[in-house]
Design a protein around this motif. Sequence first.
Motif, PDB file in Angstrom:
ATOM      1  N   PHE A   1       0.807  -1.223   0.000  1.00 31.26           N
ATOM      2  CA  PHE A   1       0.000   0.000   0.000  1.00 31.26           C
ATOM      3  C   PHE A   1       0.841   1.275   0.000  1.00 31.26           C
ATOM      4  O   PHE A   1       0.291   2.368  -0.029  1.00 31.26           O
ATOM      5  N   VAL A   2       2.141   1.151   0.077  1.00 33.74           N
ATOM      6  CA  VAL A   2       3.007   2.333   0.150  1.00 33.74           C
ATOM      7  C   VAL A   2       2.952   3.182  -1.122  1.00 33.74           C
ATOM      8  O   VAL A   2       2.803   4.412  -1.021  1.00 33.74           O
ATOM      9  N   PRO A   3       3.042   2.623  -2.327  1.00 35.34           N
ATOM     10  CA  PRO A   3       2.995   3.496  -3.511  1.00 35.34           C
ATOM     11  C   PRO A   3       1.688   4.309  -3.608  1.00 35.34           C
ATOM     12  O   PRO A   3       1.736   5.503  -3.933  1.00 35.34           O
ATOM     13  N   GLN A   4       0.561   3.695  -3.288  1.00 35.67           N
ATOM     14  CA  GLN A   4      -0.701   4.443  -3.320  1.00 35.67           C
ATOM     15  C   GLN A   4      -0.705   5.543  -2.265  1.00 35.67           C
ATOM     16  O   GLN A   4      -1.150   6.674  -2.526  1.00 35.67           O
ATOM     17  N   GLY A   5      -0.230   5.237  -1.082  1.00 36.05           N
ATOM     18  CA  GLY A   5      -0.189   6.233  -0.011  1.00 36.05           C
ATOM     19  C   GLY A   5       0.749   7.378  -0.339  1.00 36.05           C
ATOM     20  O   GLY A   5       0.424   8.547  -0.107  1.00 36.05           O
ATOM     21  N   MET A   6       1.907   7.050  -0.880  1.00 32.05           N
ATOM     22  CA  MET A   6       2.854   8.109  -1.230  1.00 32.05           C
ATOM     23  C   MET A   6       2.323   8.965  -2.368  1.00 32.05           C
ATOM     24  O   MET A   6       2.531  10.182  -2.391  1.00 32.05           O
ATOM     25  N   TRP A   7       1.626   8.340  -3.306  1.00 31.51           N
ATOM     26  CA  TRP A   7       1.035   9.126  -4.399  1.00 31.51           C
ATOM     27  C   TRP A   7       0.013  10.108  -3.838  1.00 31.51           C
ATOM     28  O   TRP A   7      -0.029  11.274  -4.221  1.00 31.51           O
ATOM     29  N   TRP A   8      -0.800   9.644  -2.902  1.00 25.86           N
ATOM     30  CA  TRP A   8      -1.792  10.516  -2.280  1.00 25.86           C
ATOM     31  C   TRP A   8      -1.120  11.656  -1.528  1.00 25.86           C
ATOM     32  O   TRP A   8      -1.540  12.811  -1.636  1.00 25.86           O
ATOM     33  N   VAL A   9      -0.085  11.357  -0.763  1.00 26.14           N
ATOM     34  CA  VAL A   9       0.620  12.393   0.002  1.00 26.14           C
ATOM     35  C   VAL A   9       1.227  13.441  -0.932  1.00 26.14           C
ATOM     36  O   VAL A   9       1.062  14.639  -0.719  1.00 26.14           O
ATOM     37  N   VAL A  10       1.899  12.982  -1.961  1.00 28.86           N
ATOM     38  CA  VAL A  10       2.575  13.920  -2.864  1.00 28.86           C
ATOM     39  C   VAL A  10       1.572  14.778  -3.614  1.00 28.86           C
ATOM     40  O   VAL A  10       1.723  16.001  -3.702  1.00 28.86           O
ATOM     41  N   THR A  11       0.525  14.165  -4.154  1.00 27.97           N
ATOM     42  CA  THR A  11      -0.450  14.968  -4.910  1.00 27.97           C
ATOM     43  C   THR A  11      -1.220  15.920  -3.999  1.00 27.97           C
ATOM     44  O   THR A  11      -1.488  17.058  -4.376  1.00 27.97           O
ATOM     45  N   THR A  12      -1.563  15.481  -2.805  1.00 26.14           N
ATOM     46  CA  THR A  12      -2.262  16.357  -1.871  1.00 26.14           C
ATOM     47  C   THR A  12      -1.376  17.526  -1.463  1.00 26.14           C
ATOM     48  O   THR A  12      -1.824  18.679  -1.419  1.00 26.14           O
ATOM     49  N   PHE A  13      -0.104  17.259  -1.199  1.00 19.35           N
ATOM     50  CA  PHE A  13       0.837  18.311  -0.821  1.00 19.35           C
ATOM     51  C   PHE A  13       0.954  19.340  -1.940  1.00 19.35           C
ATOM     52  O   PHE A  13       0.907  20.543  -1.706  1.00 19.35           O
ATOM     53  N   HIS A  14       1.072  18.891  -3.160  1.00 19.03           N
ATOM     54  CA  HIS A  14       1.238  19.829  -4.264  1.00 19.03           C
ATOM     55  C   HIS A  14      -0.053  20.562  -4.598  1.00 19.03           C
ATOM     56  O   HIS A  14       0.000  21.718  -5.027  1.00 19.03           O
ATOM     57  N   GLU A  15      -1.195  19.924  -4.405  1.00 20.93           N
ATOM     58  CA  GLU A  15      -2.458  20.645  -4.617  1.00 20.93           C
ATOM     59  C   GLU A  15      -2.597  21.794  -3.633  1.00 20.93           C
ATOM     60  O   GLU A  15      -3.012  22.883  -4.000  1.00 20.93           O
ATOM     61  N   LYS A  16      -2.235  21.534  -2.381  1.00 22.27           N
ATOM     62  CA  LYS A  16      -2.297  22.603  -1.372  1.00 22.27           C
ATOM     63  C   LYS A  16      -1.289  23.693  -1.684  1.00 22.27           C
ATOM     64  O   LYS A  16      -1.559  24.874  -1.492  1.00 22.27           O
ATOM     65  N   GLU A  17      -0.130  23.297  -2.180  1.00 25.26           N
ATOM     66  CA  GLU A  17       0.901  24.269  -2.508  1.00 25.26           C
ATOM     67  C   GLU A  17       0.466  25.168  -3.664  1.00 25.26           C
ATOM     68  O   GLU A  17       0.706  26.366  -3.651  1.00 25.26           O
ATOM     69  N   HIS A  18      -0.196  24.595  -4.664  1.00 19.10           N
ATOM     70  CA  HIS A  18      -0.643  25.385  -5.812  1.00 19.10           C
ATOM     71  C   HIS A  18      -1.876  26.215  -5.480  1.00 19.10           C
ATOM     72  O   HIS A  18      -2.135  27.205  -6.155  1.00 19.10           O
ATOM     73  N   ALA A  19      -2.603  25.833  -4.452  1.00 20.43           N
ATOM     74  CA  ALA A  19      -3.796  26.592  -4.067  1.00 20.43           C
ATOM     75  C   ALA A  19      -3.427  27.903  -3.391  1.00 20.43           C
ATOM     76  O   ALA A  19      -4.240  28.824  -3.342  1.00 20.43           O
ATOM     77  N   LEU A  20      -2.200  27.975  -2.870  1.00 24.50           N
ATOM     78  CA  LEU A  20      -1.787  29.203  -2.169  1.00 24.50           C
ATOM     79  C   LEU A  20      -1.491  30.336  -3.107  1.00 24.50           C
ATOM     80  O   LEU A  20      -1.153  30.429  -4.115  1.00 24.50           O
TER      81      LEU A  20
END
Length: 98
Positions: free
Chosen positions: A79-98
């Motif tokens: 489950f690590v690749p799915q979890g890491m994909w979620w973490v990375v995409t969520t982090f970058h979505e928040k970063e671009h929302a700023l």
Amino acid sequence: MTSEAVRDLMLYGMLMVSAAGFYAMFYALGRMLERPSIVTFSYLFAALQALGALGMILPNYLDPFWKYLIAFSSLVYLFVPQGMWWVVTTFHEKEHAL
């Protein structure tokens, strides 16, 4: 422990680790390129990773502690690749929302 047992453990360990790396790489590549076929292909390496873990767990070479540790880590890594994909995409979505 015999030299053949050490050889077998090293080969299965190498299979487990290298397959896990290819699993993560193809999973991320498939998600990045939005190609579900590559994501599906990555699951072949997840199965090889589990096979490598079984190769170390099933023979009576290792103590139960190591068998449980390998089984747990192999299960979690599925489950690590799915979890890491979620973490990375969520982090970058928040970063671009700023």
